[in-house]
Structures are given as C-alpha cells and as structure tokens.
Design a protein around this motif. Structure first.
Motif, PDB file in Angstrom:
ATOM      1  N   THR A 142     -60.598 -16.373  36.480  1.00  0.00           N
ATOM      2  CA  THR A 142     -60.264 -15.325  37.428  1.00  0.00           C
ATOM      3  C   THR A 142     -61.572 -14.474  37.180  1.00  0.00           C
ATOM      4  N   ALA A 143     -62.006 -13.663  38.425  1.00  0.00           N
ATOM      5  CA  ALA A 143     -63.016 -12.794  38.403  1.00  0.00           C
ATOM      6  C   ALA A 143     -62.456 -11.383  39.224  1.00  0.00           C
ATOM      7  N   GLU A 193     -55.066   7.453  39.233  1.00  0.00           N
ATOM      8  CA  GLU A 193     -53.908   6.734  39.733  1.00  0.00           C
ATOM      9  C   GLU A 193     -54.738   5.286  40.218  1.00  0.00           C
ATOM     10  N   GLY A 194     -55.940   5.301  40.905  1.00  0.00           N
ATOM     11  CA  GLY A 194     -56.592   4.186  41.476  1.00  0.00           C
ATOM     12  C   GLY A 194     -56.920   3.296  40.175  1.00  0.00           C
ATOM     13  N   CYS A 195     -57.621   4.022  39.239  1.00  0.00           N
ATOM     14  CA  CYS A 195     -57.855   3.221  37.892  1.00  0.00           C
ATOM     15  C   CYS A 195     -56.711   2.603  37.196  1.00  0.00           C
ATOM     16  N   GLY A 196     -55.569   3.430  37.200  1.00  0.00           N
ATOM     17  CA  GLY A 196     -54.419   2.805  36.642  1.00  0.00           C
ATOM     18  C   GLY A 196     -54.000   1.477  37.355  1.00  0.00           C
ATOM     19  N   LEU A 197     -53.988   1.590  38.585  1.00  0.00           N
ATOM     20  CA  LEU A 197     -53.462   0.011  39.277  1.00  0.00           C
ATOM     21  C   LEU A 197     -54.465  -0.913  38.772  1.00  0.00           C
ATOM     22  N   VAL A 198     -55.668  -0.448  38.773  1.00  0.00           N
ATOM     23  CA  VAL A 198     -56.506  -1.860  38.275  1.00  0.00           C
ATOM     24  C   VAL A 198     -56.307  -2.232  36.873  1.00  0.00           C
ATOM     25  N   GLU A 199     -56.226  -1.182  35.886  1.00  0.00           N
ATOM     26  CA  GLU A 199     -56.130  -1.439  34.645  1.00  0.00           C
ATOM     27  C   GLU A 199     -54.934  -2.180  34.472  1.00  0.00           C
ATOM     28  N   ALA A 200     -53.867  -2.056  35.189  1.00  0.00           N
ATOM     29  CA  ALA A 200     -52.744  -2.945  34.888  1.00  0.00           C
ATOM     30  C   ALA A 200     -52.957  -4.372  35.152  1.00  0.00           C
ATOM     31  N   ARG A 201     -53.901  -4.597  36.264  1.00  0.00           N
ATOM     32  CA  ARG A 201     -53.942  -6.021  36.369  1.00  0.00           C
ATOM     33  C   ARG A 201     -55.092  -6.570  35.412  1.00  0.00           C
ATOM     34  N   GLY A 226     -55.260  -9.909  31.993  1.00  0.00           N
ATOM     35  CA  GLY A 226     -56.366 -10.768  31.500  1.00  0.00           C
ATOM     36  C   GLY A 226     -57.127 -11.388  32.658  1.00  0.00           C
ATOM     37  N   VAL A 227     -58.578 -11.401  32.609  1.00  0.00           N
ATOM     38  CA  VAL A 227     -59.292 -11.857  33.657  1.00  0.00           C
ATOM     39  C   VAL A 227     -60.556 -12.508  32.769  1.00  0.00           C
ATOM     40  N   ASP A 228     -61.191 -13.395  33.332  1.00  0.00           N
ATOM     41  CA  ASP A 228     -62.369 -13.993  32.702  1.00  0.00           C
ATOM     42  C   ASP A 228     -63.784 -13.224  32.678  1.00  0.00           C
ATOM     43  N   LEU A 229     -63.738 -12.548  34.073  1.00  0.00           N
ATOM     44  CA  LEU A 229     -64.896 -12.038  34.243  1.00  0.00           C
ATOM     45  C   LEU A 229     -64.371 -10.444  34.950  1.00  0.00           C
ATOM     46  N   LEU A 230     -65.074  -9.285  34.441  1.00  0.00           N
ATOM     47  CA  LEU A 230     -64.860  -8.139  35.407  1.00  0.00           C
ATOM     48  C   LEU A 230     -66.316  -7.745  35.915  1.00  0.00           C
ATOM     49  N   VAL A 231     -66.315  -7.402  37.198  1.00  0.00           N
ATOM     50  CA  VAL A 231     -67.440  -6.932  37.810  1.00  0.00           C
ATOM     51  C   VAL A 231     -67.371  -5.362  38.238  1.00  0.00           C
ATOM     52  N   ASN A 232     -67.769  -4.411  37.274  1.00  0.00           N
ATOM     53  CA  ASN A 232     -67.656  -3.123  37.644  1.00  0.00           C
ATOM     54  C   ASN A 232     -68.956  -2.810  38.559  1.00  0.00           C
ATOM     55  N   VAL A 280     -65.658   2.763  34.887  1.00  0.00           N
ATOM     56  CA  VAL A 280     -66.341   1.603  34.233  1.00  0.00           C
ATOM     57  C   VAL A 280     -66.015   1.908  32.651  1.00  0.00           C
ATOM     58  N   LEU A 281     -65.783   2.906  32.184  1.00  0.00           N
ATOM     59  CA  LEU A 281     -65.210   2.984  31.041  1.00  0.00           C
ATOM     60  C   LEU A 281     -63.740   2.377  30.989  1.00  0.00           C
ATOM     61  N   ARG A 282     -63.003   2.838  31.771  1.00  0.00           N
ATOM     62  CA  ARG A 282     -61.390   2.501  31.816  1.00  0.00           C
ATOM     63  C   ARG A 282     -61.274   1.043  32.136  1.00  0.00           C
ATOM     64  N   LEU A 283     -61.812   0.541  32.960  1.00  0.00           N
ATOM     65  CA  LEU A 283     -61.864  -0.471  33.456  1.00  0.00           C
ATOM     66  C   LEU A 283     -62.240  -1.684  32.304  1.00  0.00           C
ATOM     67  N   SER A 284     -63.294  -1.219  31.805  1.00  0.00           N
ATOM     68  CA  SER A 284     -64.057  -2.073  30.736  1.00  0.00           C
ATOM     69  C   SER A 284     -62.979  -2.123  29.480  1.00  0.00           C
ATOM     70  N   HIS A 285     -62.540  -1.060  29.166  1.00  0.00           N
ATOM     71  CA  HIS A 285     -61.504  -0.906  28.151  1.00  0.00           C
ATOM     72  C   HIS A 285     -60.106  -1.756  28.339  1.00  0.00           C
ATOM     73  N   ALA A 286     -59.665  -1.608  29.478  1.00  0.00           N
ATOM     74  CA  ALA A 286     -58.607  -2.561  29.786  1.00  0.00           C
ATOM     75  C   ALA A 286     -58.752  -3.974  29.740  1.00  0.00           C
ATOM     76  N   ALA A 287     -59.927  -4.467  30.056  1.00  0.00           N
ATOM     77  CA  ALA A 287     -60.184  -5.860  30.396  1.00  0.00           C
ATOM     78  C   ALA A 287     -60.602  -6.444  28.942  1.00  0.00           C
ATOM     79  N   LEU A 288     -61.118  -5.365  27.973  1.00  0.00           N
ATOM     80  CA  LEU A 288     -61.604  -6.126  26.770  1.00  0.00           C
ATOM     81  C   LEU A 288     -60.727  -6.748  25.735  1.00  0.00           C
ATOM     82  N   ALA A 289     -59.594  -5.902  25.625  1.00  0.00           N
ATOM     83  CA  ALA A 289     -58.439  -6.472  24.589  1.00  0.00           C
ATOM     84  C   ALA A 289     -58.027  -7.974  25.057  1.00  0.00           C
ATOM     85  N   PRO A 290     -57.688  -8.279  26.228  1.00  0.00           N
ATOM     86  CA  PRO A 290     -57.201  -9.515  26.374  1.00  0.00           C
ATOM     87  C   PRO A 290     -58.235 -10.623  26.259  1.00  0.00           C
TER      88      PRO A 290
END
Ligand SMILES: NC(=O)c1ccc[n+]([C@@H]2O[C@H](COP(=O)([O-])OP(=O)(O)OC[C@H]3O[C@@H](n4cnc5c(N)ncnc54)[C@H](OP(=O)(O)O)[C@@H]3O)[C@@H](O)[C@H]2O)c1
Length: 247
Positions: A3-4, A56-64, A68-74, A103-113
C-alpha cells in the motif's frame, strides 16, 4: 499488494507518483479537492479529501497511516508568489503548516507501524531550492532545507531498522505549482523537468539506497556544485540566479 499513500495526488508530481505506483500498489490518495480526487483515482483506491495545512486534515491522514502503509509519499507542498516583505505572516505560516508540519506529522504517524514491520519507505518531496538561500521567497527554500535535512536524518536513524527515507529534490518541473502561486516563469526549456522524470528518478534512487534524489543532469550538476561551494560563493551564485529569474 503493498500500500502507498500519496499526498497532493491530483496534479503534477503527485499525479505522476499515482500513475507510476498504481501498477503494483494499492493506493491511498490525498488532496483537498475531493471531486477531482475521486474522478482521477485509479479504481479500488482509497480517497481522503483533506487539507494538510490544518490539524484536522492531518488528523484524518494520520489515522489511516497508523493502520500501516508500505510507502508514504509526502508530496503536497506550495510556494508563495511574492517576496517575504509583501506577504503576510499568516501566509508564511500556512506555507510552513503544509510544507513542514504536515510532513513531520505524517512521517511520524507512518513510522511506528513501519518500524514494527521492520520495512517501509517514506519519500518526502523537497526541492533543489533547499540547498541554497531563496532567490524569491525566504520561507519556501527554508522549508525545503528542513525537509531535506529531516529526510536524511530519518534515513540515517532508521535504515538499519528496515525503514528508508528519501528526500526527492526536483528542480523546475512543469506542473500546476507556479500558476497556483502566481509565479510567472520565463525559463529556457532546458531548465524544465517533467513530473515523470522526477518520479522515475525518485523510485530508482529508493531502490539504489540513496537518501537524496535529484533528477536531470543539469540539476545534479547544480546540486553537486552547491554542496561543495563555500557559503560566500553559494550566496553569490544565488544572487546571480535571482537576477536572472527577475529579468
Ligand atoms: N513544480 C516545481 O517546479 C517544483 C520544484 C521543486 C519542488 N516542488 C515540490 O513538489 C511538490 C509537488 O508540487 P507540484 O509542482 O506537483 O504542485 P501542483 O501541480 O500544484 O500539485 C499540488 C498537489 O498538492 C495538492 N495540495 C495543495 N495544497 C494542499 C493542501 N493544503 N492539502 C492537501 N493537498 C494539497 C493539490 O491538490 P488540491 O489543490 O486539491 O489540494 C495537488 O494535488 C511540492 O512539495 C513542491 O514544493 C515542485
């Protein structure tokens, strides 16, 4: 199928990422204009209409991303068509919200999984503008210097735990970017890249294990020179570029 998740997926470089990755990825696409996003998304994609300049917008994407995703493209980012003195502090701040904070928030959310899986990659679309002082606005190039340094840091710190990060640094690329920012461009064609070139080089550089991706021989040369020039000569070169661009 991996998933990307791609932000700014409806135009320019983001749309080219969608096209390149749709062949072998399940996609999650993000932009503000939900109708355009839905119309353009490849069949079977997940669509998230979100303004990443807002919490709010970041929150929606952070939740997804936390699922877990395999690739995040910020990729989503913006410029401002006016000099620092002509813009408002609010506009400069809003640019930072999108170009840096999201970029910071989404990278942080993606990194843990990703770390839990010991696999994954984050591609942060930065700019060659981040390698030297800004020739027009100040906040844009500073925001991209942050993105490049941040991406290299993530790659350094997490590569040995299976997670890669690449700063994708395009030069001038034909997209909607300059029109949206009301920036008039009269550059020779040899300075322009296509979004497809930028994306193909970024995916190749991820495979090659690089943490910085620069597409195009002209920009590879400029970046290589910028990185070895002493600060005084770098300022001089930026001043010359500014004079050329404002002619
Ligand atoms: N083009 C260049 O010359 C160039 C050079 C160096 C670096 N870059 C970088 O490349 C990246 C992509 O730029 P591009 O040139 O492809 O731009 P673009 O053609 O203007 O596309 C921007 C994309 O981002 C989305 N977007 C804009 N603001 C957003 C927000 N607040 N929240 C969520 N999505 C948003 C837009 O869709 P919506 O409007 O529907 O939200 C669109 O899908 C940016 O980070 C930019 O700084 C571009």
């Amino acid at each position: 199928m991996p998933t990307a998740l791609i932000t700014g997926a409806t135009a320019g470089i983001g749309a080219a990422f969608v096209e390149a990755l749709a062949r072998d990825h399940h996609l999650v696409v993000v932009a503000r204009d939900g109708a355009r996003l839905t119309a353009q998304a490849p069949a079977g994609s997940e669509v998230i209409a979100a303004d990443l300049a807002t919490p709010e917008g970041c929150g929606l994407v952070e939740a997804r991303l936390s699922q877990g995703v395999d690739l995040l493209v910020n990729n989503a980012g913006r410029g401002l068509g006016v000099g620092f003195h002509d813009s408002t502090a609010e506009d400069e701040d809003a640019l930072l919200d999108l170009n840096v904070r999201a970029v910071l928030r989404l990278s942080h959310a993606a990194l843990a999984p990703m770390l839990a899986q010991r696999a994954g990659a984050i591609l942060n679309v930065s700019s060659v503008a981040g390698f030297s002082p800004g020739v027009r606005g100040a906040t844009y190039s500073a925001s991209k210097a942050w993105v490049t340094n941040f991406s290299e840091s993530l790659d350094l710190q997490y590569r040995h735990r299976g997670v890669r990060c690449v700063a994708v640094c395009p030069g001038f690329t034909h997209t909607e970017f300059h029109e949206r920012a009301n920036i008039e461009m009269n550059l020779p064609e040899r300075l322009w890249l296509t979004s497809e070139q930028v994306v193909a080089e970024a995916l190749k550089d991820l495979e090659r294990g690089r943490s910085i991706s620069v597409a195009g021989a002209q920009y590879k040369a400029i970046v290589a020179a910028t990185r070895v020039l002493p600060p005084s000569l770098r300022r001089l070169a930026s001043g010359m570029a500014r004079n050329t661009l404002s002619r």
